[in-house]
Every structure is written in C-alpha cells, then in structure tokens.
Design a protein around this motif. Structure first.
Motif, PDB file in Angstrom:
ATOM      1  N   ARG B  99       0.849  -1.197   0.000  1.00 22.12           N
ATOM      2  CA  ARG B  99       0.000   0.000   0.000  1.00 22.12           C
ATOM      3  C   ARG B  99       0.879   1.239   0.000  1.00 22.12           C
ATOM      4  NH1 ARG B  99      -3.980  -0.392   5.085  1.00 22.12           N
ATOM      5  NH2 ARG B  99      -1.997  -0.218   6.186  1.00 22.12           N
ATOM      6  N   VAL B 101       0.497   5.188   1.037  1.00 25.49           N
ATOM      7  CA  VAL B 101      -0.453   5.960   1.837  1.00 25.49           C
ATOM      8  C   VAL B 101       0.027   7.405   1.984  1.00 25.49           C
ATOM      9  CG1 VAL B 101      -1.714   6.045   4.025  1.00 25.49           C
ATOM     10  CG2 VAL B 101      -0.876   3.849   3.169  1.00 25.49           C
ATOM     11  N   ASP B 102      -0.892   8.339   1.836  1.00 28.13           N
ATOM     12  CA  ASP B 102      -0.628   9.749   2.085  1.00 28.13           C
ATOM     13  C   ASP B 102      -0.849  10.017   3.580  1.00 28.13           C
ATOM     14  OD1 ASP B 102      -0.440  12.662   1.136  1.00 28.13           O
ATOM     15  OD2 ASP B 102      -2.377  12.656   2.164  1.00 28.13           O
ATOM     16  N   ASP B 233     -10.648   3.052   8.335  1.00 28.65           N
ATOM     17  CA  ASP B 233      -9.351   2.426   8.088  1.00 28.65           C
ATOM     18  C   ASP B 233      -8.931   1.482   9.214  1.00 28.65           C
ATOM     19  OD1 ASP B 233      -8.802   3.615   5.600  1.00 28.65           O
ATOM     20  OD2 ASP B 233      -8.223   5.481   6.571  1.00 28.65           O
ATOM     21  N   ASP B 245       4.400  -1.152   4.183  1.00 27.44           N
ATOM     22  CA  ASP B 245       3.658   0.003   3.661  1.00 27.44           C
ATOM     23  C   ASP B 245       4.638   1.090   3.220  1.00 27.44           C
ATOM     24  OD1 ASP B 245       1.129  -0.982   4.097  1.00 27.44           O
ATOM     25  OD2 ASP B 245       0.716   0.246   5.884  1.00 27.44           O
ATOM     26  N   LEU B 247       4.799   5.102   3.083  1.00 23.14           N
ATOM     27  CA  LEU B 247       4.087   6.276   3.599  1.00 23.14           C
ATOM     28  C   LEU B 247       4.743   7.546   3.079  1.00 23.14           C
ATOM     29  CD1 LEU B 247       3.702   5.310   7.396  1.00 23.14           C
ATOM     30  CD2 LEU B 247       2.300   4.565   5.463  1.00 23.14           C
ATOM     31  N   TYR B 271      -7.710   7.536   5.133  1.00 23.39           N
ATOM     32  CA  TYR B 271      -6.411   7.780   4.502  1.00 23.39           C
ATOM     33  C   TYR B 271      -6.546   7.613   2.993  1.00 23.39           C
ATOM     34  CZ  TYR B 271      -3.611   7.674   8.829  1.00 23.39           C
ATOM     35  OH  TYR B 271      -3.037   7.951  10.049  1.00 23.39           O
ATOM     36  N   ARG B 272      -5.757   8.397   2.228  1.00 24.89           N
ATOM     37  CA  ARG B 272      -5.629   8.156   0.786  1.00 24.89           C
ATOM     38  C   ARG B 272      -4.677   6.968   0.618  1.00 24.89           C
ATOM     39  NH1 ARG B 272      -5.301  10.521  -4.553  1.00 24.89           N
ATOM     40  NH2 ARG B 272      -6.578  12.283  -3.942  1.00 24.89           N
ATOM     41  N   ILE B 273      -5.193   5.863   0.102  1.00 21.80           N
ATOM     42  CA  ILE B 273      -4.418   4.619  -0.015  1.00 21.80           C
ATOM     43  C   ILE B 273      -4.484   4.128  -1.452  1.00 21.80           C
ATOM     44  CG2 ILE B 273      -4.180   2.218   0.779  1.00 21.80           C
ATOM     45  CD1 ILE B 273      -5.832   3.047   3.273  1.00 21.80           C
ATOM     46  N   LEU B 298      -0.076   7.548  -6.213  1.00 20.17           N
ATOM     47  CA  LEU B 298      -0.780   7.981  -5.005  1.00 20.17           C
ATOM     48  C   LEU B 298      -1.743   9.140  -5.275  1.00 20.17           C
ATOM     49  CD1 LEU B 298      -1.235   7.776  -1.967  1.00 20.17           C
ATOM     50  CD2 LEU B 298       0.850   9.111  -1.615  1.00 20.17           C
TER      51      LEU B 298
END
Lengths: 78, 300, 336
Positions: B99, B101-102, B233, B245, B247, B271-273, B298
């Motif tokens: 993933r 993630v932002d 989430d 992950d 990040l 979360y933006r994922i 992303l």
C-alpha cells in the motif's frame, strides 16, 4: 503504643510534593484513614493511611528512605 | 545507484531465551537488510509453521516468538537458515503488493513545539528547536529545506513496535541522502499523541501520548492507532500501518490540519491509499524514478 | 446451591490487581506484548485447584491483595506470594481449594514473601476475550476488565464451571511442589542478542553481581541496580543513533535485559515494549520469569549464564512439576 506499617515496598515520602508541608508532624493527632505518607513504587505514589486514630509520636523513616513490606513507618499512641 | 548496493553480512542467529529466536541481518540500517527481513518473514508467515507464535520483521533484523513445547528453537533456526538460502529478495522478478499511503503532517506545529520547549534541558542543543538542530546537523540551509526533503520522498515502514502501532519508517533514498539525527540526550517524559518524530535514521508517528526520545518535527492530524476502531481504516484492526507500507509524510498547512482533525472527530476521515506493485531490485537501481512513480500512483 | 449471579464484587482493588490469563499470541509484530500472568506456574496451579480449564482468566495482585465479596457459591484458590488470607475474618490456607458462599468476603493481610498473588475462581473471570485473550494490558488500556487495574466497587463477571470432576474442597498442593520464594532469585539467562556492545569484563560483572530490584519494577519491566556496563568503542552503524547503548531499533524478546544508560539494566517483562533501540545483553529463560515475577522491590536477583539445553530442561522441569501437582490433586479425590 502501636505502629503504622506500609503494605508495599518502595521509596517513602512524608509530604505530597517536595514544596509542600508534611502530611503529619510528630506529636500531631491523626484520624483513622488519614494519609501519613506516600510510597513510590511501580511508577505510582500510593498513600499510607493510619489504620486507627491516635497521636503520632515518632516517624521511624526519613523522607526518601527505601521501605519493605510491613515495615514500621510511625509510632502511634492511643 | 546500482553499484552502491549494500553487501549484507551472513545472518547471525541467536536465541532470546527458549521462547524467542533473534536474527540479525546487519548491524547497520539499509533498505537491502529490510527487504531481506520482509522476504524471509513473509515466507515464514505463509508456511504457517506449527509452534510459531509471532513473526516480527524488524528494521535490519527479525524476531520470532516460538512455543518450544511444539517446535524446538534450534530446529526453527535451521529452518530459518534454509529460508535465508532460498528467498531472493532482490531477484529481478521479485515484486510485492503493498500500500502507498498519504500521511499528512503539520511540521513545526504549536503542540510539539510546546512539548519540546519544556524539555530543552534534555536536548543536545537547548538553544535551538528540534527542527533547527536537525536541519543544521544534516547540512540543510533552513528548516524549510529539511521539511522539503522529509516531505519529498516516501518512507518504507520497516518495523512496527515499541508501543502498539508505532511505525518505524526509513526514507526510500540512497544512504548519502538519508537524514540522521541523534535521540534526545535523556528521553522526554511526555510526547503528544500523533507526534511525528525522528531518531537515528527513522521517522515515527507516536500512537499514544507518553515518554519518547526522538526529535519532534511535527504532528499528524490522523491517528495510526485507534483502540475504538471508529474510523473506517481501522475496521480490520486497532493498528493502521503494516510492515512494508510506503508512507508519504506530506507537509500540510494549519487549515488542512484543522480540516482533517474535524473529519477524524466526526469519524469520516479515510487515509488516501493506493495499491502498488513494489519491486525491490528495480527500486535499488532507480530510486528516484520509482519514487516519482509511487507519488504519481498515489495522487492520480 | 444458590442461583448463579455470575459476579464477584471487588470491595477493594488492592494496589495493582488485573485480570490475566496465558496472554495473547500473534500481535507482537504490531507492538502489542503478550501480557498474561507473570508467574505462570502459580497461575496455572490456581486454576487447577478450582477445576478451571488451563487458560481460564484469574486475578493477579501485586503487593496488596484485593478484598472480594462473592455473590454465589464458588470454589476459590490463592497461590503465588505468601500472605495471610481470611474468609469472613477466619484464616484460610493458601494453595488449597476453598469453598465460598454468597456474601463471603475474601481478604488479605500484608505479604510475607513474594510479590504477586494469584486468585482463581471456579468458572474463571469472564471478561470479554479481546484479541484472543482475557489478559489486561493497562498501558494502552486493552483487554481484561475495561483495560485497567481493578478499582473499589468493580463487579467482575464470572463464567460457568466447565470441568465435571474438579478437585475436592480442601485438596492442597504440598509445600515441596510450591515455588520457593528466596531472598535472592537466581535467574538463568541466555547471554547474547547485542551483548557484543558491552565489554567482556562488564558481562563478567553482570553474572557475578547481586542486583537490587529498584522501585521501578512492574509488569512492564524490572529496573535493577548494582553494577555498570562499559560499552565497546565503535563508529555507530548507520541508523543506530550516537549513544553507545544504541543499536538499529530491533525486536525485544520477553525476558530480555536491556542496558540503556549502562548503569541500570532493565529486564523486560509481560507488558514490555516490543522493540526499541537499546542494546540487550541476554534473555532470562521462560521458567525463571516465574521467579522474577515473585521478586519485589528491594529484593535481589542474580543472573546465571546457561545454554539453550538448560533453558529447555528448566522448562521441562516446570512442566513436570505442574503435572505432579495435577496428579496429586487427582489422588486427593474429586469434588462431590
């Protein structure tokens, strides 16, 4: 004459914080359930309470002393 | 960067009493060491071996908790040695699904600032803030440049631990561009929940309020740990980040911070994922190219 | 038999009393330690005495026992540390199956040896299972009874008795099978992990020193005092940080001994941090974690270097001792 004991081991303090007055001074009369000291152990300060009323004649420990379970903390006169 | 690849020493196998096996892949941190830890622990996870209770990939090592009544620890070591020989984390065709993630961060926020000012007597440089100090020792001309470097390239979650849900994150840049800071001289007794900290070569988000020794750089508006599992989430668990992950600690301003806090309070934050196919070997040959691709995926 | 109210009232919570079982597996990699009973032998025997299945939740009380009032008929057993125990003011034995009725009050006087009492109640403490266990992890407030230590006035849910022929009331564990609670606890330890960070001389000091248990000794870890460690000079490896005690952050085994400042080692226990960046020099073997659990602030401990085989033998010995207890209880007959 009886004594007040601590149920837990740790480091004993006679005042709530270094800047404050002691909980009790020698010669003062105390009530059953009154806090007379704190024992620091397991990152907590735990109250040592009198299990009966009377006149606290003498402390048997100094501020900052290490104490053991059932050690005498103070002498009490009925 | 292809020729700068880190040569790892042979793994060192050791017993943590009769209930743990500790495997040191390297004493220094590197993405190579972490890729190897991830590859071996993922392989072990899939085997579902009787007697293995916990599998903990770590930054440059890993730790296995074993029930010695069901699996002899020495036998587990032999098995892990076999896995070390058979997994090839840097094979050209090796890719893992992960993933991206932002993770928004308000750098230089008022809350961690207040905390760090209370503990100046425990810091290397009582006259500066943690950010000013970190910028200076890493050769940045200003705090702004440091934040740009932190926010610019993504981080890999190389380990979860210390307290529940705390992600240790290593930036996905060549070693010469790694930001490194010492930990506090004496640890603080207080750190705000969700503080973004940095120690050694690792960035973290503190899941809960508590003691801590990492330099304090900012505050994340969204949680990494949620015992109440109120946010979507956290539906599958109380801990959000997972090892492996990727990040991105994106620098945000105060108004975005407040807006996200609001969403978190209302329980609507997500979360933006994005899913990403990550190829370690490819990454090591072209880190900047892969990072650009990660950010493109992303924010697509 | 009265009707089952399925509750026990905590009249006084004591100092630090929590619900514990064998602990949680499978969450270490998320930073969640196993928790669970610290003296596993005493905990298991307490359950055996009251006829609970292995792994039923019991109470662990540190230094000060709780006062419990029962609201239905139960069998109860107290193991672990030594302390005078009473039911309705009448002295009752420990390490023995007791019978209580609704309204009976179980109470403790000050401990005379050891640090942790285990109180098992037939049916077990029926708090909800959380992440596979009923154990309390107070640091983040999860599991057990509301994720915290017990407080005055709490009402704990109890389960239904499950075993058909529990030990007879009055069945006892003979003295020889109970743990000794020595003034100096010997902790067999496998040296290693990051012991390369400290000098050989320091490791010699480590195993020859009688360490004193400081006031900072709880379910998270025991901080010890008495000697110091000197670190080997080095160029810090990338990512470790500059302190001589720092290593690149790694997983900590339960029972491992870390040396943050060089002067006060910390033995990490059931509720410890799962990982961090301080060098660890070895791990106490699982059987002897029971012993450190009964060491109290002011007591002394010693570390003895052993290998894996000895660690596994110690584990097998403890297991054999538990089986001897089980057999002995069976020979004393089943509950009518």
């Amino acid at each position: 004459m009886t004594t007040i004991k601590t149920a837990m081991p740790g480091v004993i303090y006679r005042r709530p914080s270094p800047e404050e007055e002691p909980f009790v001074r020698e010669g003062e009369t105390i009530e059953e359930g009154q806090t007379i000291a704190l024992v620091e152990v397991m990152k907590n300060f735990n109250e040592v309470k009198a299990d009966q009323s009377g006149r606290l004649t003498r402390f048997l420990v100094e501020d900052g002393d290490e104490v053991a379970i059932s050690q005498d903390i103070a002498e009490l006169e009925d | 960067m292809a020729n700068a690849s880190v040569e790892l020493p042979p793994a060192r196998y050791d017993h943590g009493g009769d209930e743990f096996v500790f495997v040191e892949l390297d004493r220094a941190m590197s993405l190579e060491a972490n890729f190897k830890a991830m590859a071996i622990t993922s392989a072990l996870q899939e085997e579902n071996l009787e007697g293995v209770l916990d599998i903990c990939p770590s930054n440059a090592s890993y730790l296995i908790r074993v029930d010695p009544d069901r699996l002899h620890p020495a036998e587990l070591v032999r098995h892990l040695e076999g896995l070390e020989r058979s997994v090839a984390p840097l094979a050209p065709d090796k890719a893992v699904r992960t993933r991206v993630v932002d993770v928004p961060v308000l750098y230089d926020d008022p809350w961690t600032h207040e905390t760090l000012m209370r503990f100046r007597d425990r810091h290397q440089d009582p006259e500066a803030t943690d950010l000013e100090y970190a910028a200076r020792v890493n050769g940045f001309a200003s705090v702004g440049e440091l934040v740009e470097a932190l926010s610019g390239s993504p981080f890999l979650v190389t380990m979860i631990g210390f307290v529940p849900g705390l992600p240790f994150c290593y930036q996905m840049v060549p070693r010469e561009r790694q930001i490194e800071v010492p930990k506090y001289v004496r640890p603080r007794t207080d750190t705000p929940e969700r503080a973004f900290g940095y120690g050694g070569a690792f960035a973290v988000v503190y899941p809960v309020r508590g003691a801590g020794g990492y330099q304090l750089f900012g505050l994340a508006p969204a949680p990494v740990f949620d015992r109440t599992q109120r946010l979507a989430d956290f539906e599958d668990g109380i801990v959000f980040p997972r090892p492996g992950d990727i990040l991105r600690y994106r620098s945000i301003d105060r108004s975005e911070f407040d807006a996200i806090r609001d969403e978190v309070e209302r329980g609507t934050f997500r979360y933006r994922i994005r899913e990403f196919e990550f190829a370690p070997a490819h990454f090591l040959t072209d880190p900047d190219g892969v990072n650009a691709q990660i950010l493109e995926v992303l924010y697509r | 038999m009265s009707t089952r109210s399925g509750e026990v009232v905590v009249v006084r919570g004591g100092l630090h009393t929590t619900v514990q079982d064998t602990g949680r597996d499978g969450y270490y990699s998320l930073g969640i330690p196993p928790s669970g009973a610290m003296d596993r032998f005493s905990y298991r025997v307490a359950n055996m005495l009251v006829g609970n299945p292995d792994g039923a939740a019991a109470l662990e009380a540190t230094y000060v026992g709780p006062t419990l009032e029962f609201t239905d008929d139960r069998r109860v057993a107290v193991t672990g540390a030594s302390a005078p125990v009473t039911v309705n003011g009448e002295p009752v034995p420990t390490w023995q199956v007791l019978e209580v009725r609704s309204g009976d009050v179980l109470e403790f006087s000050m401990l005379t040896a050891g640090a942790r009492l285990y109180i098992a109640i037939s049916g077990g403490v029926a708090v909800p299972v959380y992440l596979g266990a009923r154990s309390t992890y107070t640091l983040t407030g999860l599991g057990g009874f509301e994720g915290r230590r017990l407080a005055d006035g709490d009402r704990l849910p109890l389960g239904e008795e499950e075993i058909a022929d529990p030990p007879r009331v009055g069945s006892a564990v003979e003295e020889a099978l109970r743990p000794d609670l020595p003034d100096v606890a010997l902790l067999r330890t496998m040296i290693g992990l990051c012991s390369y960070r400290v000098t050989e001389e320091s490791m010699r000091v480590f195993t020859s020193t009688e360490w004193k248990v400081t006031k900072d000794a709880d379910r998270i870890g025991y901080r010890l005092h008495g000697g110091r460690f000197d670190f080997v000079d080095r160029e810090p490896p990338h990512g470790a940080g500059s302190d001589p005690a720092n290593v690149v952050d790694l997983g900590y085994p339960l029972g491992s001994i870390q040396v943050p400042g060089g002067d006060e080692p910390i033995v990490l226990l059931n509720d410890a941090v799962t990982a961090g960046g301080y060098a660890t020099v070895g791990t106490v073997v699982s059987a002897d974690l029971d012993r450190i659990a009964q060491a109290k602030t002011g007591d002394r401990v010693r570390f003895e270097s052993v290998d894996l085989r000895t660690a596994l033998e110690a584990r097998a010995d403890r297991h054999a001792r538990l089986e001897r207890v089980r057999r002995a209880l069976r020979e004393q007959g089943a509950h009518a």
